[in-house]
Design an enzyme around this catalytic site. Structure first.
Site, short mmCIF file in Angstrom:
data_model
loop_
_atom_site.label_atom_id
_atom_site.label_comp_id
_atom_site.label_asym_id
_atom_site.label_seq_id
_atom_site.Cartn_x
_atom_site.Cartn_y
_atom_site.Cartn_z
CE LYS A 1 7.34 -9.94 -11.64
NZ LYS A 1 8.70 -10.44 -11.14
CG ASN B 1 1.80 -0.54 4.23
OD1 ASN B 1 1.24 -1.67 3.67
ND2 ASN B 1 3.03 0.12 4.23
N GLY B 2 -0.24 -2.81 5.91
CA GLY B 2 0.29 -3.64 6.70
C GLY B 2 -0.95 -4.74 7.33
NE ARG C 1 4.12 2.28 -1.25
CZ ARG C 1 5.27 1.92 -0.47
NH1 ARG C 1 6.34 2.43 -0.43
NH2 ARG C 1 4.85 1.26 0.91
CB CYS D 1 -0.83 -0.03 1.40
SG CYS D 1 -2.14 -1.40 1.37
CG HIS E 1 25.72 -40.05 -14.34
ND1 HIS E 1 26.19 -41.21 -14.50
CD2 HIS E 1 25.39 -39.60 -13.02
CE1 HIS E 1 26.16 -41.88 -13.08
NE2 HIS E 1 25.88 -40.80 -12.33
CD GLU F 1 14.91 -14.28 -15.12
OE1 GLU F 1 13.85 -14.02 -15.81
OE2 GLU F 1 14.84 -14.60 -14.01
CD1 TRP G 1 -0.04 -5.94 -1.77
CD2 TRP G 1 0.10 -5.41 -3.86
NE1 TRP G 1 0.53 -7.04 -2.64
CE2 TRP G 1 0.65 -6.62 -3.81
CE3 TRP G 1 -0.20 -4.83 -5.19
CZ2 TRP G 1 1.15 -7.51 -4.99
CZ3 TRP G 1 0.36 -5.69 -6.11
CH2 TRP G 1 0.83 -6.72 -6.28
CE LYS H 1 16.05 -14.55 -11.11
NZ LYS H 1 14.91 -15.27 -10.77
CD GLU I 1 15.34 -18.68 -9.03
OE1 GLU I 1 14.76 -19.48 -9.90
OE2 GLU I 1 14.94 -17.33 -9.05
#
Ligand code: M6R
Length: 624
Positions: free
Chosen positions: A619, A102-103, A27, A2, A516, A500, A76, A497, A493
């Protein structure tokens, strides 16, 4: 995440507040609202789901709210869907008080019950609304009657969780009372005007003088000044930090970084802490895990005989980690599948299957279709998602939200770590319902999760060293990543990263598979990043991985080793050593992933690429 703003001064408050909301749009939000004090005992409120433009259109119809003080909010959603009714500001029945928040108010359920028992009708599904009713009651009667600031403080003392709250009262148009506990709040100090906001972008146009509030502090602003206290009204010993903003607006949005992704990497401790809030409730047995939208009963959690995890990209890598935790804690078999493959191979699903769908955006077409397929086959679906109100959580039977705020960088960072934490919550919820873990064991695992934010902050301190290594390697054509057990998804991962962001050839391998085939790739100077398991928890794995490093070093590889602090056995085999704090095995990915994110971002920046918007990528991928 938020966005909040409050203003008292001499300008047109509505203009100031709406401009501030526009500047905080980055945000992320799903609804917006304003409250303007007219100075004659009234507050005009408007709030609307959707984009800020919806609110502005509504305001254009209602007519301009005149006044020199007001608050604004972009929401949010966490508690309650993103609707007009749940949008902030919220008011008390008299319409005199308004609040933006917010929270998460963790203890909102008993507070809501207390208000309902007192005959108060709550008009939204939010946790926020309880705060405004409680303040209004404290103002109406009792020791703080008629005292605006005192009423707010008395309620702050009762709230648990993470929150920034900003209160206004129609009969006190020159005063705003705000407070923070864990979530951000900055004061903007102007000449004859004052601001409070979630971040400095909200008021950077009007003043560059700001004050950062400390934890559990409240602030009262008027046009002429501000007073910071603790939640009991004490000023003694209360330290806030004045500073001058030397960023331009674009840098301010990114917290002073060149890219959102770099800010998001730094936000990871908060992302994990926020994701955990409210998921462990203390009771007579010591405590229990609770999910967000728990539409699965304990009986159902007991009856599942199989778990499928479906996801794409980084979310899939987080899913691979779910398998280790869920199988270890519950002994229920777990299959992890790329969502894009899942429904095309006719997986064996039925009523006793739990499908865990992981998606940051909640809109990924492959994952959504996997969810639909699972539901057609009568399986039950639990979503792990970062976006309230997105399609996947809407169609799921239960949800855990990763509360990281919006992730703007295309490369997933904070959402990935938060997904791991959420997976572990699912594992613990299953273990608790099935009795495969005693309550004290569940509580211990939750405490491990809670210790992660501070440890991630420590890992972030190694960033300069990681960046220096990355700059040296920026021009190599290939980087390999090795891991075993939970280190294997981390290796995948790390490679994703790098691919991309830096458009480099990168591969992640289970270290045992090297011999192997992939070992043929090793040649002089080839950088290999190795994620070492703990020498304590998994001693066998540790010694096996040491042998793997010896093999590649003998063939000329340059080894960059991520290992536990104090793991001296690995030193002779590490050309570069990055140390992370020692934690139980399952939790290591929450730490070992972080240097890999920093590494990839630094190489990409060195090569001059846009870290937030890598080529060819979106995204959220809403096509199959
Ligand atoms: O929104 P989702 O979590 O469903 O997205 C899944 C993938 O597209 C996403 O994780 C992608 O792999 C990221 N760019 C990785 O950094």
């Amino acid at each position: 995440m938020c966005g909040i703003v409050g203003y008292v001064g001499y300008r047109d408050a509505l203009d100031v507040v709406v401009d501030a909301l526009r500047r905080m749009e980055y945000r992320g939000y799903d609804s917006a609202g304003v409250a303007i004090l007219d100075g004659n005992g009234s507050i005009a409120v408007e709030r609307k789901a959707g984009r800020l433009a919806n609110l502005e259109a509504e305001l254009a119809e209602t007519g301009h709210f005149a006044g020199a003080a007001g608050t604004g909010h972009t929401r949010w959603a966490t508690h309650g869907a993103p609707t007009d009714r749940n949008a902030h500001p919220h008011r008390d029945p008299s319409g005199k008080f308004a609040v933006v928040h917010n929270g998460i108010i963790e203890n909102f359920a008993p507070l809501r019950r207390e208000l309902e028992d007192a005959g108060i009708e709550l008009l939204s599904d939010t946790d926020t609304e309880v705060a405004v009713h409680l303040v209004a009651r404290a103002y109406a009667e009792g020791p703080t009657a008629g005292d605006f600031t005192g009423s707010v403080l008395s309620v702050l003392q009762r709230l648990e969780g993470a929150f920034t709250l900003v209160f206004t009262h129609a009969d006190h148009p020159g005063t705003i009372v705000a407070a923070r506990q864990s979530t951000p709040l900055v004061v903007g100090v102007g000449d004859g005007e004052m601001f409070v906001a979630s971040d400095v972008t909200a008021f950077i146009e009007y003043t560059r003088e700001a004050v950062e509030l400390g934890q559990n502090q409240a602030v009262v602003i008027t046009a002429d000044g501000y007073t910071v206290t603790d939640f009991f009204g004490n000023t003694a010993g209360v330290v806030s930090r004045p500073f001058t903003i030397d960023w331009d607006l674009a840098a301010a949005e990114k917290g002073g970084h060149d890219y959102f992704m770099l800010k998001e990497i730094e936000e990871q401790p908060t992302a994990i802490a926020d994701t955990l809030i409210g998921h462990f409730v203390v009771d007579e047995q010591g405590g229990r895990i609770v999910l967000d939208e728990q539409r699965l009963t304990d009986q159902e959690l007991r009856e599942f005989d199989k778990v499928f995890v479906v996801a794409c990209g980084s979310s899939y890598h987080a899913g691979l980690l779910a398998k280790y935790a869920i199988e270890h804690w519950t002994r229920v078999p777990v299959e992890v599948e790329l969502a894009s493959e899942f429904r095309y191979r006719d997986p064996v699903l039925d009523r006793s299957t739990l499908v865990v769908a992981i998606s940051q955006s909640g809109e990924t077409a492959d994952t959504l279709e996997a969810v639909r397929h699972a539901k057609e086959q009568k399986a039950r679906v639990l979503a792990i998602c970062n976006t309230n109100g997105a399609q996947i959580p809407r169609e799921a039977d239960a949800v855990i939200y990763t509360r990281t705020g919006p992730e703007i960088g295309v490369a997933s960072t904070k959402a990935f770590l938060a997904q791991i934490a959420a997976n572990y919550l699912v594992g613990l919820a299953l273990a608790q319902a099935r009795g495969t873990k005693y309550p004290d064991e569940v509580a211990r695992e939750f405490a491990e999760l809670e210790s992660m934010p501070a440890l991630i902050s420590r890992v972030l301190e190694s960033a300069p060293k990681v960046r220096a290594i990355a700059r040296e390697l920026a021009h190599v054509p290939t980087v390999l990543f090795l891991g075993r057990h939970v280190g294997y998804p981390v290796a995948l991962e790390g490679a994703l990263k790098l691919k991309e962001l830096a458009y480099l050839h990168a591969e992640g391998f289970a270290a045992g598979e090297l011999k192997h085939g992939p070992i043929a790739l090793i040649e002089d100077g080839l950088p290999v990043i190795v994620v070492m398991p703990s020498p304590k928890g998994r001693a066998v794995l540790h010694s096996k991985l040491l042998s793997n490093i010896r093999e590649i070093q003998a063939r000329g590889a340059r080894t960059i080793v991520i290992a536990e602090e104090g793991d001296d056995t690995v030193r002779p085999f590490a050309d570069d050593l990055i140390e992370i704090p020692a934690v139980p095995t399952l939790y290591q990915p929450l730490l070992s992933t972080v240097p890999l994110q920093i590494f990839a971002a630094e190489i990409a920046q060195t090569l001059g690429y846009d870290v937030d918007k890598p080529r060819n990528l979106a995204k959220s991928v809403t096509v199959e």
